[in-house]
Design a protein around this motif. Structure first.
Motif, PDB file in Angstrom:
ATOM      1  N   LYS A 149       9.627   5.871 -11.348  1.00  0.00           N
ATOM      2  CA  LYS A 149       8.658   5.910 -10.253  1.00  0.00           C
ATOM      3  C   LYS A 149       9.350   6.023  -8.902  1.00  0.00           C
ATOM      4  O   LYS A 149       8.904   6.757  -8.013  1.00  0.00           O
ATOM      5  CB  LYS A 149       7.776   4.665 -10.287  1.00  0.00           C
ATOM      6  CG  LYS A 149       6.741   4.632 -11.402  1.00  0.00           C
ATOM      7  CD  LYS A 149       5.942   3.349 -11.327  1.00  0.00           C
ATOM      8  CE  LYS A 149       4.855   3.305 -12.391  1.00  0.00           C
ATOM      9  NZ  LYS A 149       4.068   2.040 -12.342  1.00  0.00           N
ATOM     10  N   ALA A 153       8.402   8.758  -6.046  1.00  0.00           N
ATOM     11  CA  ALA A 153       7.465   8.205  -5.066  1.00  0.00           C
ATOM     12  C   ALA A 153       7.503   8.953  -3.746  1.00  0.00           C
ATOM     13  O   ALA A 153       8.561   9.165  -3.151  1.00  0.00           O
ATOM     14  CB  ALA A 153       7.792   6.733  -4.826  1.00  0.00           C
ATOM     15  N   ARG A 197      -0.340   5.982 -10.700  1.00  0.00           N
ATOM     16  CA  ARG A 197       0.540   5.119 -11.484  1.00  0.00           C
ATOM     17  C   ARG A 197       0.376   5.389 -12.981  1.00  0.00           C
ATOM     18  O   ARG A 197       1.358   5.391 -13.729  1.00  0.00           O
ATOM     19  CB  ARG A 197       0.248   3.654 -11.171  1.00  0.00           C
ATOM     20  CG  ARG A 197       0.745   3.213  -9.796  1.00  0.00           C
ATOM     21  CD  ARG A 197       0.428   1.744  -9.550  1.00  0.00           C
ATOM     22  NE  ARG A 197       1.046   1.261  -8.315  1.00  0.00           N
ATOM     23  CZ  ARG A 197       0.557   1.428  -7.113  1.00  0.00           C
ATOM     24  NH1 ARG A 197      -0.597   2.084  -6.955  1.00  0.00           N
ATOM     25  NH2 ARG A 197       1.178   0.953  -6.052  1.00  0.00           N
ATOM     26  N   LEU A 200       2.084   8.685 -13.836  1.00  0.00           N
ATOM     27  CA  LEU A 200       3.534   8.504 -13.868  1.00  0.00           C
ATOM     28  C   LEU A 200       3.968   7.805 -15.145  1.00  0.00           C
ATOM     29  O   LEU A 200       4.974   8.166 -15.756  1.00  0.00           O
ATOM     30  CB  LEU A 200       3.993   7.709 -12.651  1.00  0.00           C
ATOM     31  CG  LEU A 200       3.998   8.460 -11.325  1.00  0.00           C
ATOM     32  CD1 LEU A 200       4.227   7.492 -10.166  1.00  0.00           C
ATOM     33  CD2 LEU A 200       5.070   9.544 -11.315  1.00  0.00           C
ATOM     34  N   ALA A 283       3.793   6.284  -5.087  1.00  0.00           N
ATOM     35  CA  ALA A 283       3.481   5.774  -6.420  1.00  0.00           C
ATOM     36  C   ALA A 283       3.615   4.259  -6.458  1.00  0.00           C
ATOM     37  O   ALA A 283       4.387   3.680  -5.719  1.00  0.00           O
ATOM     38  CB  ALA A 283       4.419   6.397  -7.434  1.00  0.00           C
TER      39      ALA A 283
END
Length: 283
Positions: A149, A153, A197, A200, A283
């Motif tokens: 992540k 991000a 989220r 991901l 994220a």
């Protein structure tokens, strides 16, 4: 071009075939394969008497760890290694031969002649190019969901070229990016920072699943790839979208489409991987 599963398979094969062997001499037939040191003769002299202690992988690179040196090798598009008896005839496009003291040879063949070899003092290879700036290893314990992540991000870059960028995540090439994005239901032109989220997490799991399945199958022999024993990979028979333009999606039946994203041929299911309106976010 061999991607992570293919290079991992070659690594595992060569670990069985050459670890413990001592190099008596090296013959270089094409000098541009040797990138460091500049002179092939010096390359050969440095390796005389060195014993291969292990074969490792970093991204798409092979690392041959010896007593005093590490050789970093990139197969590029069509490079391949094979172990032969010294009496076996030399095949066309054989550019580098490592002559072992037991009478066997490790031969490097490369039709396209794009492969490279770098020789470093043992341990120094990770601090210099071409390995210095490589990103997360997907099959390493450090490849956690949080680490994944953090790499994505807030990025406005499209997700496919970001996954192909070896400074973020190593080893992923065109085949496995297309397959992972399909499995996660994400369009390759989505901005990385727009992924939720949950998306991901789905992509993270898809990458791990795809790569582990591919390694278990010995990689994908889409073109000319074979392992160190001359055996082809079998994962190409499990590919869901890559190479299946115009065929029905195995999930929904829609026709798989092919386009160009970041200069690479890209396969998607327009139904399973819709290009949503997106708003970049962290994220």
């Amino acid at each position: 071009m061999p991607e992570l599963p293919e290079v991992e398979t070659v690594k595992r094969t060569l670990s069985q075939l050459v670890v413990g062997k001592t190099i008596g001499n090296v013959t270089v037939h094409l000098r541009r394969i040797i990138q460091r040191p500049e002179e092939p003769l010096e390359f050969s002299m440095m390796l005389q008497g060195e014993t291969i202690r292990s074969v490792e992988r970093r991204g798409k690179f092979l690392r041959f760890l010896m007593d005093n040196y590490t050789m970093v090798s990139h197969l590029r598009m069509e490079g391949r290694y094979g172990v032969y008896d010294s009496k076996d005839p030399l095949e066309t496009h054989t550019h580098v031969v490592f002559h072992f003291t037991d009478g066997s040879e490790l031969r490097y063949k490369d039709v396209r002649q794009f492969g490279t070899m770098h020789l470093f003092p043992l341990g120094q290879e990770l601090e210099e190019q071409p390995l210095k700036k490589l990103g997360l290893e997907p099959l390493d314990d450090a490849f956690t969901l949080d680490a994944f992540k953090s790499k994505l991000a807030g990025r406005s870059t499209k997700i496919k070229p970001l996954l192909l960028n070896q400074e973020y995540i190593v080893g992923l090439g065109n085949i496995y990016v297309d397959e992972s994005l399909f499995l996660a239901g994400i369009h390759p032109e989505r901005e990385a920072g727009s992924l939720s989220r949950q998306e991901l997490a789905s992509l993270y799991e898809a990458i791990l699943s795809t790569l582990n399945d591919a390694v278990a199958a010995g990689g994908s022999s889409v073109k000319s790839y074979v392992n160190g024993q001359g055996e082809i990979g079998l994962f190409q028979h499990q590919l869901k979208v890559y190479g299946h333009k115009g065929e029905p999606c195995p999930v929904c039946g829609a026709h798989i489409e092919k386009s160009v994203v970041a200069g690479r041929g890209t396969h998607v299911c327009p139904n399973c991987q819709p290009l949503k309106k997106q708003r970049s976010r962290k994220a």
